[in-house]
Design a protein around this motif. Structure first.
Motif, PDB file in Angstrom:
ATOM      1  N   VAL A  88       0.856  -1.193   0.000  1.00 59.90           N
ATOM      2  CA  VAL A  88       0.000   0.000   0.000  1.00 59.90           C
ATOM      3  C   VAL A  88       0.892   1.243   0.000  1.00 59.90           C
ATOM      4  O   VAL A  88       2.011   1.208   0.514  1.00 59.90           O
ATOM      5  CB  VAL A  88      -0.951  -0.013   1.227  1.00 59.90           C
ATOM      6  N   PRO A  89       0.419   2.343  -0.581  1.00 62.42           N
ATOM      7  CA  PRO A  89       1.200   3.589  -0.522  1.00 62.42           C
ATOM      8  C   PRO A  89       1.213   4.174   0.898  1.00 62.42           C
ATOM      9  O   PRO A  89       0.239   4.055   1.642  1.00 62.42           O
ATOM     10  CB  PRO A  89       0.469   4.541  -1.469  1.00 62.42           C
ATOM     11  N   ILE A  90       2.312   4.816   1.213  1.00 61.67           N
ATOM     12  CA  ILE A  90       2.450   5.569   2.461  1.00 61.67           C
ATOM     13  C   ILE A  90       2.817   6.987   2.067  1.00 61.67           C
ATOM     14  O   ILE A  90       3.649   7.200   1.175  1.00 61.67           O
ATOM     15  CB  ILE A  90       3.526   4.957   3.373  1.00 61.67           C
ATOM     16  N   LYS A  91       2.181   7.959   2.703  1.00 58.56           N
ATOM     17  CA  LYS A  91       2.425   9.362   2.371  1.00 58.56           C
ATOM     18  C   LYS A  91       2.490  10.190   3.649  1.00 58.56           C
ATOM     19  O   LYS A  91       2.164   9.700   4.738  1.00 58.56           O
ATOM     20  CB  LYS A  91       1.309   9.895   1.465  1.00 58.56           C
ATOM     21  N   MET A  92       2.874  11.439   3.501  1.00 52.40           N
ATOM     22  CA  MET A  92       2.839  12.367   4.632  1.00 52.40           C
ATOM     23  C   MET A  92       1.392  12.801   4.832  1.00 52.40           C
ATOM     24  O   MET A  92       0.625  12.904   3.880  1.00 52.40           O
ATOM     25  CB  MET A  92       3.724  13.591   4.362  1.00 52.40           C
ATOM     26  N   ASP A  93       1.008  13.056   6.087  1.00 54.51           N
ATOM     27  CA  ASP A  93      -0.351  13.516   6.364  1.00 54.51           C
ATOM     28  C   ASP A  93      -0.552  14.922   5.800  1.00 54.51           C
ATOM     29  O   ASP A  93       0.392  15.545   5.311  1.00 54.51           O
ATOM     30  CB  ASP A  93      -0.640  13.485   7.868  1.00 54.51           C
ATOM     31  N   ALA A  94      -1.778  15.404   5.866  1.00 55.04           N
ATOM     32  CA  ALA A  94      -2.120  16.703   5.277  1.00 55.04           C
ATOM     33  C   ALA A  94      -1.303  17.847   5.865  1.00 55.04           C
ATOM     34  O   ALA A  94      -1.040  18.843   5.187  1.00 55.04           O
ATOM     35  CB  ALA A  94      -3.610  16.981   5.449  1.00 55.04           C
ATOM     36  N   ASP A  95      -0.879  17.732   7.120  1.00 54.15           N
ATOM     37  CA  ASP A  95      -0.076  18.781   7.761  1.00 54.15           C
ATOM     38  C   ASP A  95       1.421  18.541   7.613  1.00 54.15           C
ATOM     39  O   ASP A  95       2.228  19.258   8.198  1.00 54.15           O
ATOM     40  CB  ASP A  95      -0.440  18.881   9.246  1.00 54.15           C
ATOM     41  N   ASP A  96       1.795  17.484   6.860  1.00 53.57           N
ATOM     42  CA  ASP A  96       3.190  17.162   6.608  1.00 53.57           C
ATOM     43  C   ASP A  96       3.963  16.908   7.906  1.00 53.57           C
ATOM     44  O   ASP A  96       5.112  17.305   8.052  1.00 53.57           O
ATOM     45  CB  ASP A  96       3.855  18.287   5.799  1.00 53.57           C
ATOM     46  N   LYS A  97       3.306  16.232   8.863  1.00 50.40           N
ATOM     47  CA  LYS A  97       3.931  15.979  10.160  1.00 50.40           C
ATOM     48  C   LYS A  97       4.348  14.522  10.360  1.00 50.40           C
ATOM     49  O   LYS A  97       5.319  14.246  11.054  1.00 50.40           O
ATOM     50  CB  LYS A  97       2.985  16.387  11.294  1.00 50.40           C
ATOM     51  N   TYR A  98       3.592  13.592   9.819  1.00 47.18           N
ATOM     52  CA  TYR A  98       3.904  12.188  10.034  1.00 47.18           C
ATOM     53  C   TYR A  98       3.392  11.348   8.864  1.00 47.18           C
ATOM     54  O   TYR A  98       2.590  11.802   8.055  1.00 47.18           O
ATOM     55  CB  TYR A  98       3.333  11.681  11.361  1.00 47.18           C
ATOM     56  N   MET A  99       3.865  10.117   8.796  1.00 48.25           N
ATOM     57  CA  MET A  99       3.502   9.214   7.710  1.00 48.25           C
ATOM     58  C   MET A  99       2.152   8.555   8.001  1.00 48.25           C
ATOM     59  O   MET A  99       1.857   8.206   9.142  1.00 48.25           O
ATOM     60  CB  MET A  99       4.559   8.122   7.545  1.00 48.25           C
ATOM     61  N   VAL A 100       1.339   8.393   6.938  1.00 48.16           N
ATOM     62  CA  VAL A 100       0.048   7.720   7.046  1.00 48.16           C
ATOM     63  C   VAL A 100      -0.107   6.739   5.891  1.00 48.16           C
ATOM     64  O   VAL A 100       0.515   6.885   4.843  1.00 48.16           O
ATOM     65  CB  VAL A 100      -1.139   8.719   7.046  1.00 48.16           C
ATOM     66  N   ILE A 101      -0.954   5.761   6.104  1.00 46.92           N
ATOM     67  CA  ILE A 101      -1.271   4.793   5.056  1.00 46.92           C
ATOM     68  C   ILE A 101      -2.319   5.413   4.135  1.00 46.92           C
ATOM     69  O   ILE A 101      -3.343   5.897   4.592  1.00 46.92           O
ATOM     70  CB  ILE A 101      -1.774   3.477   5.674  1.00 46.92           C
ATOM     71  N   ASP A 102      -2.037   5.404   2.848  1.00 43.09           N
ATOM     72  CA  ASP A 102      -2.943   5.968   1.848  1.00 43.09           C
ATOM     73  C   ASP A 102      -3.751   4.829   1.223  1.00 43.09           C
ATOM     74  O   ASP A 102      -3.479   4.379   0.113  1.00 43.09           O
ATOM     75  CB  ASP A 102      -2.133   6.707   0.780  1.00 43.09           C
ATOM     76  N   GLU A 103      -4.771   4.357   1.959  1.00 38.41           N
ATOM     77  CA  GLU A 103      -5.538   3.213   1.484  1.00 38.41           C
ATOM     78  C   GLU A 103      -6.695   3.602   0.575  1.00 38.41           C
ATOM     79  O   GLU A 103      -7.296   2.735  -0.052  1.00 38.41           O
ATOM     80  CB  GLU A 103      -6.017   2.356   2.663  1.00 38.41           C
ATOM     81  N   ASP A 104      -6.997   4.884   0.469  1.00 35.57           N
ATOM     82  CA  ASP A 104      -8.028   5.419  -0.435  1.00 35.57           C
ATOM     83  C   ASP A 104      -9.332   4.620  -0.365  1.00 35.57           C
ATOM     84  O   ASP A 104      -9.809   4.093  -1.358  1.00 35.57           O
ATOM     85  CB  ASP A 104      -7.500   5.483  -1.869  1.00 35.57           C
ATOM     86  N   PHE A 105      -9.888   4.547   0.842  1.00 30.33           N
ATOM     87  CA  PHE A 105     -11.158   3.847   1.077  1.00 30.33           C
ATOM     88  C   PHE A 105     -11.116   2.394   0.606  1.00 30.33           C
ATOM     89  O   PHE A 105     -12.093   1.867   0.083  1.00 30.33           O
ATOM     90  CB  PHE A 105     -12.323   4.601   0.438  1.00 30.33           C
ATOM     91  N   GLY A 106      -9.953   1.765   0.766  1.00 28.23           N
ATOM     92  CA  GLY A 106      -9.808   0.351   0.424  1.00 28.23           C
ATOM     93  C   GLY A 106      -9.300   0.067  -0.966  1.00 28.23           C
ATOM     94  O   GLY A 106      -8.998  -1.076  -1.300  1.00 28.23           O
ATOM     95  N   LYS A 107      -9.167   1.088  -1.800  1.00 28.51           N
ATOM     96  CA  LYS A 107      -8.774   0.868  -3.205  1.00 28.51           C
ATOM     97  C   LYS A 107      -7.293   0.549  -3.383  1.00 28.51           C
ATOM     98  O   LYS A 107      -6.905  -0.036  -4.393  1.00 28.51           O
ATOM     99  CB  LYS A 107      -9.111   2.100  -4.042  1.00 28.51           C
ATOM    100  N   ASN A 108      -6.455   0.957  -2.433  1.00 24.81           N
ATOM    101  CA  ASN A 108      -5.008   0.850  -2.637  1.00 24.81           C
ATOM    102  C   ASN A 108      -4.360  -0.391  -2.027  1.00 24.81           C
ATOM    103  O   ASN A 108      -3.161  -0.577  -2.165  1.00 24.81           O
ATOM    104  CB  ASN A 108      -4.306   2.095  -2.100  1.00 24.81           C
ATOM    105  N   TRP A 109      -5.107  -1.238  -1.335  1.00 27.02           N
ATOM    106  CA  TRP A 109      -4.519  -2.459  -0.771  1.00 27.02           C
ATOM    107  C   TRP A 109      -4.234  -3.438  -1.900  1.00 27.02           C
ATOM    108  O   TRP A 109      -5.111  -3.779  -2.676  1.00 27.02           O
ATOM    109  CB  TRP A 109      -5.463  -3.108   0.233  1.00 27.02           C
ATOM    110  N   LYS A 110      -2.978  -3.897  -1.998  1.00 30.31           N
ATOM    111  CA  LYS A 110      -2.566  -4.837  -3.047  1.00 30.31           C
ATOM    112  C   LYS A 110      -1.834  -6.018  -2.408  1.00 30.31           C
ATOM    113  O   LYS A 110      -1.198  -5.875  -1.365  1.00 30.31           O
ATOM    114  CB  LYS A 110      -1.619  -4.160  -4.059  1.00 30.31           C
ATOM    115  N   PRO A 111      -1.899  -7.182  -3.065  1.00 30.64           N
ATOM    116  CA  PRO A 111      -1.185  -8.347  -2.522  1.00 30.64           C
ATOM    117  C   PRO A 111       0.330  -8.110  -2.516  1.00 30.64           C
ATOM    118  O   PRO A 111       0.871  -7.468  -3.411  1.00 30.64           O
ATOM    119  CB  PRO A 111      -1.535  -9.480  -3.496  1.00 30.64           C
ATOM    120  N   ALA A 112       0.972  -8.622  -1.499  1.00 31.90           N
ATOM    121  CA  ALA A 112       2.437  -8.568  -1.429  1.00 31.90           C
ATOM    122  C   ALA A 112       2.989  -9.681  -2.299  1.00 31.90           C
ATOM    123  O   ALA A 112       2.444 -10.779  -2.346  1.00 31.90           O
ATOM    124  CB  ALA A 112       2.914  -8.725   0.010  1.00 31.90           C
ATOM    125  N   SER A 113       4.091  -9.416  -2.984  1.00 28.45           N
ATOM    126  CA  SER A 113       4.661 -10.412  -3.896  1.00 28.45           C
ATOM    127  C   SER A 113       5.452 -11.477  -3.154  1.00 28.45           C
ATOM    128  O   SER A 113       5.727 -12.529  -3.689  1.00 28.45           O
ATOM    129  CB  SER A 113       5.555  -9.728  -4.926  1.00 28.45           C
TER     130      SER A 113
END
Length: 160
Positions: free
Chosen positions: A104-129
């Motif tokens: 899954v993508p990880i990005k900075m939060d809206a305030d650019d303070k810490y990392m968050v998981i960008d799961e986009d309401f479940g759309k971004n979860w992908k199988p690990a290879s």
């Protein structure tokens, strides 16, 4: 409280020794969970992950219950999408998540303070290879009592 009696000189701030990652798509390894509650009858499963082999830990809360049914629906949908990407079918126990990974993508939060998981309401979860590889601990050096050599070096043949 006067803190000057404690020597803080020559100590790092604590952040220098923490694992760091860059924003982007990462493999997350399941690393535990807890149930958390809050206002508006909010109940969530907070899932903890280790990011790849970095040692960096991140978590994500999935709403399971809430006064607003849409909040709970989105949380459950994303949780199921994550579980499906991990290769899980029926969701009957959190024990099934052990040794599972997901991408899954990880990005900075809206305030650019810490990392968050960008799961986009479940759309971004992908199988690990690849499957999670936990470090294997060798028990060759783990002993319940001193070795014969250690006792001889101490000049004793017993633990007393």
């Amino acid at each position: 409280m006067d803190l000057t009696k404690y020597n803080f000189d020559n100590l790092d701030s604590g952040t220098e020794s923490q694992a760091k990652i860059e924003p982007g798509v990462h493999t997350l390894n399941f690393d535990g969970y807890e149930v958390v509650t809050g206002r508006n009858n909010w109940e969530a499963i907070k899932v903890f992950f280790t990011v790849g082999e970095s040692g960096f830990r991140i978590n994500h809360a999935f709403a399971m219950e809430h006064d607003n049914p849409d909040v709970a629906r989105r949380g459950r949908h994303s949780f199921k999408a994550m579980a499906t990407a991990m290769g899980l079918g029926s969701l009957t126990s959190m024990d099934k998540f052990m040794d599972k990974s997901v991408v899954v993508p990880i990005k900075m939060d809206a305030d650019d303070k810490y990392m968050v998981i960008d799961e986009d309401f479940g759309k971004n979860w992908k199988p690990a290879s690849q499957k999670v590889s936990k470090p294997k601990t060798s028990d060759d050096n783990i002993k319940a009592s001193p070795s014969k050599e250690d006792l001889e070096a101490m000049g004793s043949t017993t633990l007393d």
